[in-house]
Write an enzyme that holds these catalytic residues in place. Structure first.
Site, short mmCIF file in Angstrom:
data_model
loop_
_atom_site.label_atom_id
_atom_site.label_comp_id
_atom_site.label_asym_id
_atom_site.label_seq_id
_atom_site.Cartn_x
_atom_site.Cartn_y
_atom_site.Cartn_z
N HIS A 155 41.33 35.10 36.24
CA HIS A 155 40.80 33.74 35.99
C HIS A 155 41.66 32.95 35.00
O HIS A 155 41.45 31.75 34.83
CB HIS A 155 39.36 33.80 35.46
CG HIS A 155 38.39 34.40 36.43
ND1 HIS A 155 38.23 33.92 37.71
CD2 HIS A 155 37.54 35.46 36.32
CE1 HIS A 155 37.33 34.66 38.35
NE2 HIS A 155 36.90 35.60 37.52
N ASP A 189 38.79 41.36 43.99
CA ASP A 189 37.68 41.17 43.04
C ASP A 189 36.62 40.27 43.72
O ASP A 189 36.94 39.44 44.58
CB ASP A 189 38.22 40.50 41.77
CG ASP A 189 37.20 40.41 40.65
OD1 ASP A 189 37.24 41.26 39.74
OD2 ASP A 189 36.35 39.47 40.67
N HIS A 191 35.15 37.81 42.55
CA HIS A 191 35.34 36.40 42.19
C HIS A 191 36.70 35.89 42.66
O HIS A 191 37.66 36.67 42.74
CB HIS A 191 35.25 36.24 40.66
CG HIS A 191 33.95 36.69 40.08
ND1 HIS A 191 33.78 37.95 39.53
CD2 HIS A 191 32.77 36.06 39.96
CE1 HIS A 191 32.53 38.07 39.10
NE2 HIS A 191 31.90 36.94 39.35
N ASP A 278 33.49 44.62 41.30
CA ASP A 278 32.24 43.86 41.25
C ASP A 278 31.73 43.49 42.64
O ASP A 278 30.73 42.79 42.78
CB ASP A 278 32.34 42.62 40.33
CG ASP A 278 33.69 41.95 40.33
OD1 ASP A 278 34.52 42.27 41.22
OD2 ASP A 278 33.93 41.10 39.45
C1 SP5 Z 1 37.17 39.11 35.92
C2 SP5 Z 1 35.78 38.77 36.32
O1 SP5 Z 1 35.18 39.47 37.12
N1 SP5 Z 1 35.20 37.72 35.72
C3 SP5 Z 1 33.89 37.31 36.09
C4 SP5 Z 1 33.42 36.10 35.37
C5 SP5 Z 1 32.02 35.76 35.83
N2 SP5 Z 1 31.38 34.87 34.92
C6 SP5 Z 1 30.13 34.32 35.36
C7 SP5 Z 1 29.07 35.35 35.32
C8 SP5 Z 1 27.80 34.84 35.92
C9 SP5 Z 1 26.70 35.77 35.60
N3 SP5 Z 1 25.59 35.48 36.41
C10 SP5 Z 1 24.51 36.42 36.26
C11 SP5 Z 1 23.79 36.57 37.52
C12 SP5 Z 1 22.90 37.76 37.42
N4 SP5 Z 1 22.45 38.15 38.72
ZN ZN Z 2 35.14 39.49 39.15
#
Ligand code: SP5
Ligand code: ZN
Length: 379
Positions: A155, A189, A191, A278
């Site tokens: 990111h 990943d 994301h 993830d």
């Molecule tokens: C590297 C990486 O995997 N970074 C991920 C960043 C994600 N940040 C946002 C997280 C959103 C959390 N939402 C919680 C939902 C619970 N079900």
């Molecule tokens: Zn991620």
């Protein structure tokens, strides 16, 4: 296979992340790497190395010097354990004129999820050092290397931190691998790797391919659409495959094959795999439905590219399962022949039979070799 890891990151444990108007607990915890290490220790064929110190100028192969300076300055100004969030939230050029590093910080913050701490900078540097040491291992002729990098990197943009990422480890590794020829980053990943996409957006020497949860329902929300294909000479060298929440291996696999076909057509000399776990069904952040054994199948498909490949750890937050995920992934790779028995065997994988990839004639896969590369053996 050489494994690169620096345990400096064990001192890095932010408590909170600012998300949707509130502070939530920070998912990138030191236990993630402990889970992975305990699964890897004692596994045959792995050699653990602490990465050599990173030459700071290498950061600027990918990152803006002002950004690197801000990180060093803000982190250096904090007390141990103190968390610092930006208070400006628009990238106004005016902010860069401020003598206060914490004002300049707002210019470089892509979102509020990632506080800076005194410990962030050394952790980010050592994570990047692991990625670069992994790239060096490939340059020295290793077919595979694993960089157990924490914090993650995909990111982070040329001038921005976000999503628990400070330096873009994949971009740094890709850049380091370019002397040997074109590089493809394959990002699995959960994301979208907005930083990796941005850094190589107008480049035709690095292909970026990503499978991720679609931006309509997952972080980073603003990038990762299929229409984003790159620009200028980079047009067509960026491939996004956004997938809906609930995606399981049956739906994931054909999309991964599509990405790998595009990578094959690009014909890179090396691959950087942004490897996040993830996508696992039990991940507390993700919404995909992959199972542990699917990572063996994933590894088998990636091995069919038959290119030197850096496995680079990105996200994955189900701490209990991370060790099982990496173990399954490694079990899916072609297994090296036991030393001294190379001639006696054909190309078949020895041992676990979990691979199922049928990639014979994988001439790049070598028997374990004597040490001789960079990096200090730690076990
Ligand atoms: C590297 C990486 O995997 N970074 C991920 C960043 C994600 N940040 C946002 C997280 C959103 C959390 N939402 C919680 C939902 C619970 N079900
Ligand atoms: Zn991620």
């Amino acid at each position: 296979m050489r494994v690169f890891h620096s345990d400096i990151e064990q001192d890095y444990h932010p408590g909170s992340s600012f998300f949707c108007g509130r502070f939530t607990s920070y998912p990138d915890v030191p236990g993630r790497t402990r889970s992975i290490l305990s699964a890897l220790e004692g596994r045959e064929g792995l050699r653990f190395h602490k990465p050599p110190p990173l030459e700071p100028h290498l950061l600027e192969s990918v990152h803006d010097p002002g950004y690197v300076a801000m990180l060093a300055e803000v982190c250096g100004s904090l007390k141990p354990g103190e968390e610092c969030f930006p208070f400006h939230a628009r990238p106004l050029p005016l902010l860069l004129r401020s003598p206060y590093p914490r004002v300049r910080m707002g210019y470089y913050a892509l979102d509020g999820s990632t506080p800076l701490m005194r410990e962030s900078y050394p952790a980010g540097i050592s994570s990047a050092a692991s990625a670069l040491a992994g790239a060096d291992a490939l340059l020295e002729g290793e077919p595979w290397a694993y960089a157990l990098a924490r914090p993650p990197g995909h990111h982070a943009g040329a001038a921005g931190f976000a999503g628990y990422c400070l330096f873009n480890n994949a971009a740094l590794a890709a850049q380091a691998l370019l002397p040997r020829g074109k590089v493809a980053i394959v990002d699995v990943d959960y994301h979208h790797g907005n930083g990796s996409q941005e850094i190589f957006w107008e480049r035709d020497d690095v292909f970026y391919a990503s499978l991720h949860c679609r931006p309509e329902e997952a972080y980073p929300y603003v990038t990762g659409e299929a229409e984003e294909r790159g620009a200028g000479v980079g047009r067509g060298h960026n491939l996004n495959l956004p997938l809906p929440g609930g995606t399981d291996w049956a739906a994931y696999r054909p999309q991964l094959e599509k990405a790998l076909d595009a990578v094959q057509a690009f014909d890179p000399a090396s691959i950087v795999l942004s490897l996040g776990f993830d996508t696992l069904a039990s991940d507390p952040i993700g919404s995909f439905a992959l199972r542990v054994e699917d990572y063996s199948a994933m590894a088998g498909l990636i091995a069919q590219l038959d290119r030197p490949t850096l496995l680079l750890q990105e996200g994955g937050y189900d701490v209990e399962s991370l060790g099982d995920c990496i173990a399954a992934f490694l079990a899916g790779l072609p297994q090296p022949h036991p030393a001294g028995e190379r001639a006696a065997h054909g190309s078949g994988a020895s041992g676990n039979g979990a691979s199922g990839n049928g990639a014979s004639g994988n001439s790049g896969h070598r028997a374990p070799q004597n040490e001789g590369g960079r990096g200090e053996p730690v076990s």
